[in-house]
Design a protein around this motif. Structure first.
Motif: not given
Length: 416
Positions: A387-416
């Motif tokens: 039920t967790t809600e993701i707020n893009p403004n929580d961190m990194y000056d509201g510019k990015f959201v970092i997702v890691r799936r598993g141990k090493k696979k990262y994804f960069l979300g760019r806030v538009k």
């Protein structure tokens, strides 16, 4: 260890004219010397850096380096290392590139005991008649055709414009000999013919007693015989906008054990004692990569700054540990530049929908499974509550959201 012995130990001497004469000059006076670069781009890459590292060593040894920005020759095109004619740039582009390269050189060499000149200042003043009468008459076409840089192009063809490049480079050496008391030209192995042509021109005009020397540096190859300096993403640039300091640091840190000592000799100012000690760590405990780390620290500090080194190491540590929460937005931009990315709308969204919308999982079922299994971290925090809600403004000056799936696979979300 004197500068000449040091250069030989570092493997930085390929060919040399009048070794005895140059050693005598270096031992008795401050010698002026130059290396040049044509403004074909608005940044150097690390392949360009090699002769300038040698020039910097001479500067540190008390000699006078001169860097020539080829505003004149850059408008013509150097045939060296090319199988076709160079596409000529507009003068506006050439001048933009000149300004960018000048700024890089000033950073590398500082302000004391150093000069930057532009060969357009003298080549631009030459009329066609003066060029032919004063210089063209002194060059044998037979000799010019025999130069490797020209001979390699004869089958595919070479224009008269690029054919004359070696004359213009020779004129550069003569002008610098007169204007700046430059006696030594430094270049890559492919510049030998142009350098010796310049020495010949100086002797023809100034007399055989004129002291002029040439030094070329070996072609830099990796231990597997492939060309140094290229990556899957292309050239490694000195401009932080083209290659981030983090990427620059990582390039050096990831060098093979078989190459790292050679690069420590070429690209750092560490002493023989220090490099020998690092070489021993490669033999004794290669897994720690102490030599690679020191190489990355030294060259990143030289090209960028100590702050850039610290940022690169902080990013590296965060990516390795998964603790990305302390990184700044600027550091995220550097460290995740080449990671898979996706766009994020600037609004709150359920974590399952967020994962699917980002393309990290293909279905909500898979997303829920990954979340419940603890395989998803967002901005460094493990998410297990569906039920967790993701707020893009929580961190990194509201510019990015970092997702890691598993141990090493990262994804960069760019806030538009």
């Amino acid at each position: 260890m004197d500068i000449f012995t040091d250069l030989k130990w570092r493997g930085a001497v390929n060919q040399l004219t009048d070794e005895v004469g140059l050693q005598e000059a270096l031992a008795t006076k401050q010698v002026g010397m130059y290396a040049g670069i044509d403004p074909t781009a608005d940044s150097m890459h690390i392949g360009h850096l090699i002769p300038f590292m040698v020039l910097k060593r001479f500067q540190l040894a008390g000699h006078k380096p001169v860097v020539v920005i080829g505003g004149g020759t850059g408008a013509i095109g150097d045939p060296s290392g090319r199988n076709s004619e160079r596409v000529l740039q507009t003068m506006d582009q050439v001048m933009h590139n000149e300004a960018a390269l000048t700024k890089q050189m000033q950073h590398l060499f500082g302000e004391e005991n150093f000069r930057i000149v532009n060969n357009r200042d003298w080549l631009g003043q030459l009329s066609l008649m003066d060029f032919l009468r004063d210089y063209g008459k002194l060059f044998s076409v037979n000799t010019m055709l025999a130069k490797d840089v020209v001979a390699s192009r004869l089958e595919v063809g070479i224009s008269f414009t690029e054919f004359t490049y070696q004359i213009l480079q020779s004129v550069d050496f003569l002008e610098l000999y007169r204007r700046e008391d430059v006696q030594l030209q430094i270049g890559g192995a492919d510049q030998w013919g142009n350098i010796t042509a310049g020495i010949d021109l100086i002797h023809r005009i100034e007399g055989n007693e004129a002291k002029a020397f040439g030094l070329t540096i070996p072609l830099m190859l990796k231990s597997d015989g492939t060309k140094f300096g290229k990556t899957a993403g292309g050239a490694v640039w000195l401009d932080a906008k083209k290659t981030t300091p983090y990427e620059f640091y990582q390039f050096w840190y990831n060098q093979d054990d078989a190459d790292v000592v050679k690069y420590l000799k070429y690209f750092t100012f560490l002493s023989k004692t220090e490099i020998d000690a690092l070489e021993q760590t490669v033999l004794d405990d290669p897994g720690k990569r102490l030599a690679q780390k020191r190489l990355a620290q030294e060259i990143t500090k030289f090209v960028h700054s100590q702050v850039a080194v610290e940022e690169a190491e902080r990013i590296s540590a965060a990516l390795f540990s998964g603790d990305v929460q302390e990184l700044t937005a600027t550091e995220i931009e550097q460290g995740f530049a080449n990671m898979p990315s996706f766009n994020v709308l600037n609004e709150k969204v359920n974590v399952v929908d967020f994962i699917v919308n980002a393309g990290i999982d293909k279905s909500k079922r898979q997303a829920r499974e990954d979340i419940e299994n603890g395989a998803i971290r967002i901005n460094g925090k493990k998410i297990t509550d569906l039920t967790t809600e993701i707020n893009p403004n929580d961190m990194y000056d509201g510019k990015f959201v970092i997702v890691r799936r598993g141990k090493k696979k990262y994804f960069l979300g760019r806030v538009k």
